[in-house]
Design an enzyme around this catalytic site. Sequence first.
Site, short mmCIF file in Angstrom:
data_model
loop_
_atom_site.label_atom_id
_atom_site.label_comp_id
_atom_site.label_asym_id
_atom_site.label_seq_id
_atom_site.Cartn_x
_atom_site.Cartn_y
_atom_site.Cartn_z
N TYR A 240 -9.41 14.78 -10.41
CA TYR A 240 -8.30 14.03 -11.02
C TYR A 240 -7.31 15.00 -11.68
O TYR A 240 -6.09 14.95 -11.46
CB TYR A 240 -8.88 13.05 -12.03
N ASP B 164 0.89 -1.17 0.00
CA ASP B 164 0.00 0.00 0.00
C ASP B 164 0.92 1.22 0.00
O ASP B 164 1.58 1.51 1.00
CB ASP B 164 -0.89 0.00 1.25
P1 NAD Z 1 -5.42 1.56 -12.99
O1 NAD Z 1 -6.52 2.05 -12.12
O2 NAD Z 1 -5.73 0.56 -14.03
O3 NAD Z 1 -4.25 0.96 -12.09
C1 NAD Z 1 -3.86 1.55 -10.89
C2 NAD Z 1 -3.32 0.45 -10.00
O4 NAD Z 1 -2.91 1.05 -8.76
C3 NAD Z 1 -4.38 -0.62 -9.66
O5 NAD Z 1 -3.90 -1.90 -9.94
C4 NAD Z 1 -4.61 -0.40 -8.16
O6 NAD Z 1 -4.89 -1.61 -7.45
C5 NAD Z 1 -3.28 0.19 -7.72
N1 NAD Z 1 -3.42 0.93 -6.47
C6 NAD Z 1 -4.44 1.73 -6.07
N2 NAD Z 1 -4.20 2.20 -4.84
C7 NAD Z 1 -3.01 1.69 -4.45
C8 NAD Z 1 -2.25 1.81 -3.27
N3 NAD Z 1 -2.67 2.54 -2.24
N4 NAD Z 1 -1.06 1.16 -3.19
C9 NAD Z 1 -0.63 0.39 -4.23
N5 NAD Z 1 -1.33 0.23 -5.38
C10 NAD Z 1 -2.50 0.89 -5.48
O7 NAD Z 1 -4.73 2.85 -13.63
P2 NAD Z 1 -3.89 2.95 -14.97
O8 NAD Z 1 -4.84 3.23 -16.07
O9 NAD Z 1 -2.97 1.82 -15.07
O10 NAD Z 1 -3.11 4.31 -14.71
C11 NAD Z 1 -1.82 4.34 -14.15
C12 NAD Z 1 -1.37 5.79 -14.07
O11 NAD Z 1 -1.41 6.37 -15.38
C13 NAD Z 1 -2.25 6.68 -13.20
O12 NAD Z 1 -1.46 7.67 -12.58
C14 NAD Z 1 -3.16 7.35 -14.19
O13 NAD Z 1 -3.64 8.59 -13.73
C15 NAD Z 1 -2.23 7.53 -15.36
N6 NAD Z 1 -2.94 7.70 -16.63
C16 NAD Z 1 -3.66 6.67 -17.16
C17 NAD Z 1 -4.33 6.85 -18.36
C18 NAD Z 1 -5.13 5.75 -19.00
O14 NAD Z 1 -5.80 5.98 -20.01
N7 NAD Z 1 -5.08 4.53 -18.46
C19 NAD Z 1 -4.28 8.10 -19.01
C20 NAD Z 1 -3.58 9.13 -18.40
C21 NAD Z 1 -2.88 8.93 -17.23
N1 SER Z 2 -7.72 7.90 -19.36
C1 SER Z 2 -7.72 8.81 -18.27
C2 SER Z 2 -9.09 9.06 -17.78
O1 SER Z 2 -9.99 9.02 -18.59
C3 SER Z 2 -7.08 10.12 -18.67
O2 SER Z 2 -6.14 10.43 -17.73
O3 SER Z 2 -9.28 9.32 -16.62
#
Ligand code: NAD
Ligand code: SER
Length: 316
Positions: free
Chosen positions: A146, A56
């Site tokens: 966010y 965590d």
């Molecule tokens: P996701 O929600 O799929 O994965 C996040 C992971 O973090 C999950 O597996 C969750 O269990 C874990 N998590 C949550 N709280 C936690 C904690 N306290 N300790 C440890 N692990 C924890 O998100 P994602 O889509 O893989 O995004 C990853 C990063 O990329 C984020 O910062 C997100 O803002 C950024 N991002 C994602 C996108 C997208 O389209 N997926 C776009 C822009 C930015």
């Molecule tokens: N894919 C992300 C969202 O929709 C952009 O950061 O939240």
Amino acid sequence: MPNRDQKILVVGACGQIGVELTLQLRKMYGEGVVIASDLREEHPLLKGTGPYVSLDIMNKETFHVLVLRYNITQVYLLAAILSATGEKNPMLAWHLNMQSLLNVLEVAKEENLAKVYWPSSIAVFGPDSPKENTPQHTIIEPTTVYGISKLAGERWCEYYWKRYKVDVRSLRYPGLISYKSQPGGGTTDYAIEIFHDAINRGNYISFLKESTYLPMMYMPDAIRATIELMETDASKLTVRSSYNIGAMSFSPREIAAEITKHIPGFSIVYSPDNRQKIADSWPASIDDSLAKNDWGWKPEYDIERMTADMLVNLMK
Ligand code: NAD
Ligand code: SER
């Protein structure tokens, strides 16, 4: 490329990006070099590919001990609450998105870690930012919790770089499209759901209006961009908040038309919900010229190539 002494920790390794990033880092640097961690159980695709620990990231002491125990030198922090889920519980999103980053930056400073990666998002932009070809530096007034957390995070990254020389690097990802792991509650998730429903049901109910253009990127490009940025010589990086990067821009109507080329008879209806307001506040396309100039960013997937690849892989 990390030398033999480098040890990488991926935090949030079981999420949409984390699974693919961990697999690619292990492929490139060796499985023992990359420690995967998450709150959740180990993702099935990660099992047997390298070390996994339960973590965590909100518990700074546990994280600190883990960094010392495994001699970690680089951290990729991916734990976050995304845009749509964030609006359901703004305080939780703010708390997780901020404190996780501050915990990592503090330990990076205290232990003199070599590098940190933390992603920002197109969500830093707001309704007053230019919609088309949104520049790196412009009006940045996000209206979602966010986006506010990402903007604050970017400021903290630049602060830790300038004040403490913590080598933290960041990309403002567009909406990411992938098939290996599920998306985590974002506004751009429609562009993944649509593929699953097209294959399973032949139709899709879009929660965004047909003409809503958003910047998007296919996951292989996003993973490559991330690792390329991390491997670039620090002297070349002129942006220490977070780099704009782009690949494609499309609307629900356009992606539906592209899918129809492969699945004739596929149909889409539009039933916008509260996520429409979030999408309306974001750019339609991104100017990523600084990423191109500074470290040679170049996307490989456009809407046609991405759609064909998604469908082939999801139908397997
Ligand atoms: P996701 O929600 O799929 O994965 C996040 C992971 O973090 C999950 O597996 C969750 O269990 C874990 N998590 C949550 N709280 C936690 C904690 N306290 N300790 C440890 N692990 C924890 O998100 P994602 O889509 O893989 O995004 C990853 C990063 O990329 C984020 O910062 C997100 O803002 C950024 N991002 C994602 C996108 C997208 O389209 N997926 C776009 C822009 C930015
Ligand atoms: N894919 C992300 C969202 O929709 C952009 O950061 O939240």
